[in-house]
Design an enzyme around this catalytic site. Structure first.
Site, mmCIF file in Angstrom:
data_model
loop_
_atom_site.group_PDB
_atom_site.id
_atom_site.type_symbol
_atom_site.label_atom_id
_atom_site.label_comp_id
_atom_site.label_asym_id
_atom_site.label_seq_id
_atom_site.Cartn_x
_atom_site.Cartn_y
_atom_site.Cartn_z
ATOM 1 N N GLY A 242 4.243 1.491 -1.199
ATOM 2 C CA GLY A 242 5.051 1.531 -2.475
ATOM 3 C C GLY A 242 4.183 1.594 -3.927
ATOM 4 C CG ASP B 297 20.484 9.165 16.109
ATOM 5 O OD1 ASP B 297 20.651 8.248 15.367
ATOM 6 O OD2 ASP B 297 21.007 10.300 15.598
ATOM 7 C CG ASP C 143 -2.074 -0.802 1.249
ATOM 8 O OD1 ASP C 143 -2.430 -1.253 -0.195
ATOM 9 O OD2 ASP C 143 -3.186 -1.069 1.915
ATOM 10 C CE1 TYR D 276 -9.479 -3.817 6.827
ATOM 11 C CE2 TYR D 276 -8.646 -4.722 4.740
ATOM 12 C CZ TYR D 276 -9.209 -4.905 6.142
ATOM 13 O OH TYR D 276 -9.471 -6.050 6.638
#
Ligand SMILES: *[C@@H]1O[C@H](CO)[C@@H](O)[C@H](O)[C@H]1NC(C)=O
Ligand SMILES: *[C@@H]1O[C@H](CO)[C@@H](O)[C@H](O)[C@H]1NC(C)=O
Ligand SMILES: *[C@@H]1O[C@H](CO)[C@@H](O)[C@H](O)[C@H]1NC(C)=O
Ligand SMILES: [Cu+2]
Length: 670
Positions: A323, A474, A321, A408
């Protein structure tokens, strides 16, 4: 009076001039999403090189070209001392070739323009899908099929579906088009016209394949419309009201796309493909008197939704969904007071159309505080004649978007807790993908229907939802390590204890990528991202633990084509060294991809990940066996995980956090 007014307006005018001169460059954070003006610059610059009078140009992706991470971190400490180039990365199909163009937005020039020659195609544009879905309605064989079924052509709407890749050599940009009845209901997905195959080639923009295999019943429209105006009594259960009112205002301060709230600071980005992006999340440490970074960047890198019906009708329905359709492009405007509470603040952003024009996305993101839970408590019953009891109210900050890809709706939350936790959460709603069948009762089912009979003539097909989170930690600095602390049973054999066994922990630091491919649920373990260069006063590595979502593992075989393309779901957790270009777990070009640019392929290099800038990838999966309650529209189905400080603080960081002031209603005083 008069002179004061003049002085004031003079002062005001000066301020305005000053602001106008300085504002555009200085207030823009380097991670801010592209502005309306910047989208227009991209459009102008590209169309100047490729005028539409001589070229066919379609913009499939326009986004911020990620600035160098080192530069962004320098900007965080000294915003005035660094000028970061502001660039856009563009994917455009120009004269049937896939161009990757980088544009300098300040200089308004093309920095680079390369042609992608590998497999896979970019995100489908809404514009081309809008054209493709109208083709069947004028296609004589389809009209004949409609007449044969006795359906009303004016009541039919169609929709596009990406087709995946199933080993074929041919590489063309095709989509399947399925059609539905909108007669007497807006719930089109529960009224599919089954038995018909339509393939559209998007470059040729015509139907290149058509097949009618025979008539399956179109499920009834009765009781499927979810609009209040189309529902009949009785209504219930009755719910009582709540007034949400913050007499001191919101605790969240939003400046552009930068948010500060309680002890957190972070940046909200937005991208046509990724949708919402959380960056630079830092928490203020009351003991150390400083802000400490936790997450450089987090977003959903891909969403893989393979359906489990292998027949001609459905086999190709193995969607990516993000890409294929773009999470940003599919983000919808939030509905105030329904999607977000009345005290929420909203943020607008821009996406773009295929011609490169900016499109305003109003109320794309909401930010609000959520009350009502316990943050910590204790009642001490063990001290004679004393009765200490203490409890603190939890207040969390929620950042929310809704991504609606076809049937959806994905409600995507980032929840920040004062205790240092970040909880990304997913909740699914919307409409099941239904297949029409000539079956009215379970007793009539003779062979596998690949789903649940959720209503007469309606099979809700089995499927999965695999969300892949990109989490560039990080923890208190850039260089981190990934540790797995296993819980191990120890047997006592020497008679030293009355016990026969106990459990203890064994910690291993992942040296390379293959050490960090984790299948959750096989054996208990703590998964922690630590900063091996920073220790607490008592000597523990400072860290953040992943409390994973309920694990879901793929059930397709590894050699199945959809699973090759979605191989990033083979493990629940992966860790890679930070690489600016490794952003999309399923590859940069996912439509018709062949799985040659996935996280599973990158990690075959087995790179070092110890004491490096690392990215943790977490797959959050849901296996969905539809039930009747999912019909005709699905109540929220949710899952979440937590990034939780683990030896990051010296002690409970909210020991000194007071509960919000009690407010008496009505009157709002205390
Ligand atoms: C077909 O649908 C159109 C649009 O709703 C309606 O005007 C028309 O009356 C319908 N035709 C038949 C035969 O029902
Ligand atoms: C991180 O580690 C690398 C070596 O892997 C080193 O070159 C770099 O200076 C370190 N960065 C910081 C910020 O400590
Ligand atoms: C970054 O990732 C790309 C794509 O996987 C790869 O080609 C490149 O070599 C990587 N760069 C480094 C420094 O590892
Ligand atoms: Cu589902």
């Amino acid at each position: 009076m008069a002179s004061t007014t003049i002085k004031l307006s003079f002062f005001f005018a000066i301020t305005l001039i000053f602001l106008q001169a300085v504002t555009p460059l200085n207030l823009q954070h380097p991670l801010d999403p592209l502005t309306k003006e910047e989208f227009s610059i991209v459009q102008t610059v590209v169309l100047h090189k490729y005028p539409t009078s001589k070229n066919s140009v379609a913009f499939h992706y326009i986004g911020l070209d990620d600035p160098d991470k080192d530069d962004v971190l320098k900007y965080e400490t000294q915003p005035t001392l660094i000028t970061i180039p502001r660039k856009s990365f563009v994917v455009a199909i120009i004269n049937s070739q896939n161009h990757e163009i980088v544009i300098d937005l300040r200089l308004k020039t093309i920095v680079s323009d390369n042609i992608h020659k590998g497999y896979g195609f970019p995100i489908l544009s809404a514009d081309e899908q809008g054209v493709a879905i109208k083709l069947p309605l004028k296609y004589p064989p389809f009209i004949a099929s409609v007449n044969k079924r006795g359906l009303n052509l004016s009541e039919i709407v169609c929709s596009t579906f990406s087709m995946g890749w199933f080993g074929e050599e041919k590489n063309s940009r095709t989509v399947r088009v399925d059609c539905f009845m909108k007669e007497n209901t807006v719930n089109i997905y529960v009224r599919p016209i089954s038995g018909i195959t339509i393939v559209v080639d998007l470059q040729l923009m015509k139907i290149v394949e058509y097949n009618d295999r025979g008539i399956e019943a179109v499920p009834t429209a009765e009781k499927t419309d979810y609009r209040f105006s189309h529902q009949n009594p009785p209504f219930g259960p009755k719910l009582n009201s709540l007034v949400s009112h913050q007499p001191q205002g919101s605790g969240a301060h939003i400046n552009g796309y930068s948010v500060s709230w309680a002890n957190w600071r972070f940046h909200i980005g937005f991208d046509a493909r990724a949708g919402i992006v959380i960056s630079l999340a830092s928490i203020y440490d009351l003991e150390k008197h400083k802000s400490r970074r936790v997450l450089y960047k987090g977003y959903i890198s891909e969403l893989f939704v393979p359906y489990q019906d292998p027949t001609e009708e459905f086999y190709f329905k193995t969607f990516f969904d993000s890409g294929e359709f773009g999470f940003g492009l599919s983000t919808v405007s939030l509905i105030p007071n329904r999607d977000c509470p009345s005290h929420a603040q909203f943020i607008d952003t821009y996406i773009h159309s295929a011609d490169g024009s900016p499109i305003l996305l109003k109320n794309a993101i909401c930010v609000f505080e959520q009350y009502g839970n316990i943050m910590w408590r204790h009642t001490e019953t063990g001290i004679p004649n004393e009765f200490p009891e203490e409890s603190r109210t939890e207040v969390n900050l929620i950042v929310r978007t809704v991504v609606t890809v076809g049937n959806y709706d994905n409600v995507l939350d980032w929840e920040f807790k004062t205790s240092g936790s970040i909880k990304p959460a997913i909740a699914l709603s919307g409409i099941l993908e239904i297949k029409g069948a000539n079956i009215k009762h379970k007793d009539e089912i003779k062979e596998d229907q690949y789903g649940t009979l959720v209503s007469a003539n309606s099979i809700g097909i089995y499927h999965d939802h695999f969300y892949m989170y990109y989490l560039d930690f990080d923890v208190d600095g850039v260089n981190n390590s990934f540790e797995k602390t296993s819980l191990k049973t120890v047997r006592i054999t020497d008679g030293s204890s009355k016990r026969k066994s106990y459990w203890t922990t064994e910690t291993q630091t992942a040296k390379t990528e293959s050490d960090a491919k984790i299948t959750i649920g096989l054996s208990p373990a703590e998964l922690v991202v630590v900063n091996p260069n920073k220790k607490t006063a008592v000597g523990n590595d400072v860290g953040y633990r992943l409390i994973p979502a309920i694990p879901a593992h793929p059930l397709l075989t590894e050699d199945d084509y959809p699973q090759i393309r979605g191989a990033f779901t083979n493990y629940n957790v992966w860790v890679t060294p930070y690489n600016r270009t490794e952003k999309w777990a399923g590859g940069l070009y996912v439509d018709h991809s062949r799985g040659d640019d996935t996280l599973a392929v990158w990690t075959q290099k087995n790179r070092d990940i110890e004491n490096k800038d690392i990215v943790l990838w977490h797959v959050v999966g849901i296996h969905h066996v539809p039930a009747q309650e999912d019909f005709p529209i699905m109540p929220l189905l949710s899952t979440s995980f937590e990034l939780r400080p683990t030896n990051f603080f010296e002690r409970n960081p909210v020991l000194n956090t007071l509960s919000p002031r009690d407010v008496n209603w009505p009157g709002c005083s205390n």
